[in-house]
Design an enzyme around this catalytic site. Sequence first.
Site, PDB file in Angstrom:
ATOM      1  N   ARG A 164      20.888 -34.745 -66.695  1.00 23.48           N
ATOM      2  CA  ARG A 164      19.455 -34.648 -66.987  1.00 23.48           C
ATOM      3  C   ARG A 164      18.822 -35.997 -67.294  1.00 23.48           C
ATOM      4  NH1 ARG A 164      17.431 -32.456 -70.764  1.00 23.48           N
ATOM      5  NH2 ARG A 164      15.511 -31.827 -69.728  1.00 23.48           N
ATOM      6  N   GLY A 171      10.468 -21.585 -69.208  1.00 23.34           N
ATOM      7  CA  GLY A 171       9.983 -22.954 -69.288  1.00 23.34           C
ATOM      8  C   GLY A 171       9.636 -23.421 -70.690  1.00 23.34           C
ATOM      9  N   GLY A 214      15.370 -19.640 -70.563  1.00 25.85           N
ATOM     10  CA  GLY A 214      16.756 -20.047 -70.334  1.00 25.85           C
ATOM     11  C   GLY A 214      17.097 -21.096 -71.376  1.00 25.85           C
ATOM     12  N   ARG A 215      16.493 -22.275 -71.177  1.00 27.64           N
ATOM     13  CA  ARG A 215      16.699 -23.390 -72.092  1.00 27.64           C
ATOM     14  C   ARG A 215      16.448 -23.010 -73.560  1.00 27.64           C
ATOM     15  NH1 ARG A 215      15.451 -28.521 -70.303  1.00 27.64           N
ATOM     16  NH2 ARG A 215      14.178 -27.476 -68.742  1.00 27.64           N
ATOM     17  N   GLU A 251      11.133 -15.174 -69.258  1.00 28.34           N
ATOM     18  CA  GLU A 251      12.450 -15.584 -68.776  1.00 28.34           C
ATOM     19  C   GLU A 251      12.920 -16.892 -69.401  1.00 28.34           C
ATOM     20  OE1 GLU A 251      11.957 -13.784 -64.292  1.00 28.34           O
ATOM     21  OE2 GLU A 251      11.257 -15.830 -64.627  1.00 28.34           O
ATOM     22  N   CYS A 254      30.705 -44.731 -61.707  1.00 33.25           N
ATOM     23  CA  CYS A 254      30.407 -45.965 -60.988  1.00 33.25           C
ATOM     24  C   CYS A 254      28.947 -45.988 -60.584  1.00 33.25           C
ATOM     25  CB  CYS A 254      31.297 -46.059 -59.763  1.00 33.25           C
ATOM     26  SG  CYS A 254      33.013 -45.914 -60.201  1.00 33.25           S
ATOM     27  N   TYR A 277      15.937 -36.529 -64.784  1.00 31.67           N
ATOM     28  CA  TYR A 277      14.592 -36.266 -65.319  1.00 31.67           C
ATOM     29  C   TYR A 277      14.143 -37.341 -66.298  1.00 31.67           C
ATOM     30  CZ  TYR A 277      15.920 -31.481 -63.915  1.00 31.67           C
ATOM     31  OH  TYR A 277      16.356 -30.383 -63.244  1.00 31.67           O
TER      32      TYR A 277
HETATM   33  C1  LIG Z   1      14.300 -22.012 -64.273  1.00 32.34           C
HETATM   34  C2  LIG Z   1      13.568 -20.734 -64.378  1.00 32.34           C
HETATM   35  C3  LIG Z   1      13.465 -20.101 -65.614  1.00 32.34           C
HETATM   36  C4  LIG Z   1      14.015 -20.668 -66.890  1.00 32.34           C
HETATM   37  O1  LIG Z   1      13.462 -21.885 -67.227  1.00 32.34           O
HETATM   38  P1  LIG Z   1      13.765 -22.516 -68.677  1.00 32.34           P
HETATM   39  O2  LIG Z   1      13.070 -23.824 -68.635  1.00 32.34           O
HETATM   40  O3  LIG Z   1      15.240 -22.650 -68.772  1.00 32.34           O
HETATM   41  O4  LIG Z   1      13.224 -21.565 -69.681  1.00 32.34           O
HETATM   42  C5  LIG Z   1      12.817 -18.889 -65.658  1.00 32.34           C
HETATM   43  N1  LIG Z   1      12.297 -18.318 -64.545  1.00 32.34           N
HETATM   44  C6  LIG Z   1      12.395 -18.907 -63.341  1.00 32.34           C
HETATM   45  C7  LIG Z   1      11.830 -18.231 -62.164  1.00 32.34           C
HETATM   46  C8  LIG Z   1      13.026 -20.132 -63.219  1.00 32.34           C
HETATM   47  O5  LIG Z   1      13.101 -20.717 -62.014  1.00 32.34           O
END
Ligand SMILES: *Cc1c(COP(=O)(O)O)cnc(C)c1O
Length: 463
Positions: free
Chosen positions: A360, A278, A322-323, A320, A391, A364
């Site tokens: 997005r 996150g 991701g982004r 964890e 459209c 969002y």
């Molecule tokens: C979506 C998610 C992430 C990654 O979130 P980012 O905003 O991309 O860092 C990590 N852990 C869990 C459980 C998620 O659902």
Amino acid sequence: MSRSAHPAGPRHADVMSEGHYTAPADDLNALDEKVWSSTVTRDEHGALTVGGIEVSRLAEEFGTPAYFLDEADFRARCRAWSDAFGPGADVFYAGKAFLSRAVVRWLKEEGLNLDVCSGGELTTALDAGMPAERIAFHGNNKTVEEIERAVGAGVGRIVLDSFQEIVRVAHTARRLGRRQPVQIRVTVGVEAHTHEFIATAHEDQKFGIALAGGQAAEAVRRALTLDGLELIGIHSHIGSQIFDMAGFEVSARRVVQLLAEVRDEHGVELPEIDLGGGLGIAYTSEDDPREPHEIAKSLGDIVTRECEAAGLATPRISVEPGRAIVGPTAFTLYEVGTIKPLEGLRTYVSVDGGMSDNIRTALYDAEYSVTLASRTSDAEPMLVRVVGKHCESGDIVVKDAFLPSDLAPGDLIAVPATGAYCRSMASNYNHALRPPVVAVRDGAARVIVRRETEEDLLRLDVG
Ligand SMILES: *Cc1c(COP(=O)(O)O)cnc(C)c1O
């Protein structure tokens, strides 16, 4: 204990109000290094380049719209995260942000672990050779078939999300003659967004098992009694695109409290906690993300302090992102098709993609930036809204930005920070063909996910 109010509006929305825009940058041709990947620059003719290759050449070879992913930057971010957390912690890349077999190989080579949350992501991970023990399996409604595949493959952990799943995973593991390492995902009553979070006793959402009302403690009790399960820790994920570490602080404190309760009740000190992902990135120059080493220090300090206070040994931490890894590594390249000045409002610039390659903004209310990529210009700035070809009037890529007023059809424009949740959330709306992802590194570009074709569409449509 809410620190600040939660703004009305869509969940996960950015905080800016409708119609917000800042003044144009002094130099529209300048590239803010916060929002662009590390090898993006302009060449001597003013054209945007990535990995040493100019965008017009990329557009000629791969077409538009397309995502261009800076491989060196991706690998550097992986290393920054794993170096920041060090050997005493684990970094899991959240595959849902963007997953392909090439990405899995890079992660493997750079020593990261991988989160998956569906059978499809698991297949991609295993097919590209990620060792199963480095995979974590997530999801609030894993099917029995997915659980069988994950346990059968020997994934390093399954993150349990409900009471039903505790039993399902235990049962499957026993049947397959395994003892499956698991974590329990708890909801700590923290909802965190960009610049604010709220901490409550309850959380009204589908994920995890609530700490409130003793639910999570009961889940731990059950998991500890089932011999198909090896309970290795507690998991908490509090939101997305977060800059404020205070939400993590509340989350860590509440998770550590649970660890202390588990010790008091069962005489067991669970060895791990996972604080989820996150962490925010810069989509525009107004965003100020933290560096991985600051995040690692701040999370490490919080957990150590809370554990000392509770008289617990500090557990192994995992995170964890991701982004924060893939988001800044890619930009989307579009060709301008039409330009419509609306007197007194703004100019609508239509590109050859839209909400099918970046949902997005519509979903969002997300903010993006944009630059003229095929050339520079000294023309006056004009306020634009970059829209797609779908459209739908909500088909907006960039809500408000400035581009030079001599913008013309055929110009290439680039939207940075589209590495996360763009290709992975792409759709076929209006039978759009999902764009390719092209990895660029050291003067070489190669397709890692090819462009969809009309034959692909017809192949799924069996008549
Ligand atoms: C979506 C998610 C992430 C990654 O979130 P980012 O905003 O991309 O860092 C990590 N852990 C869990 C459980 C998620 O659902």
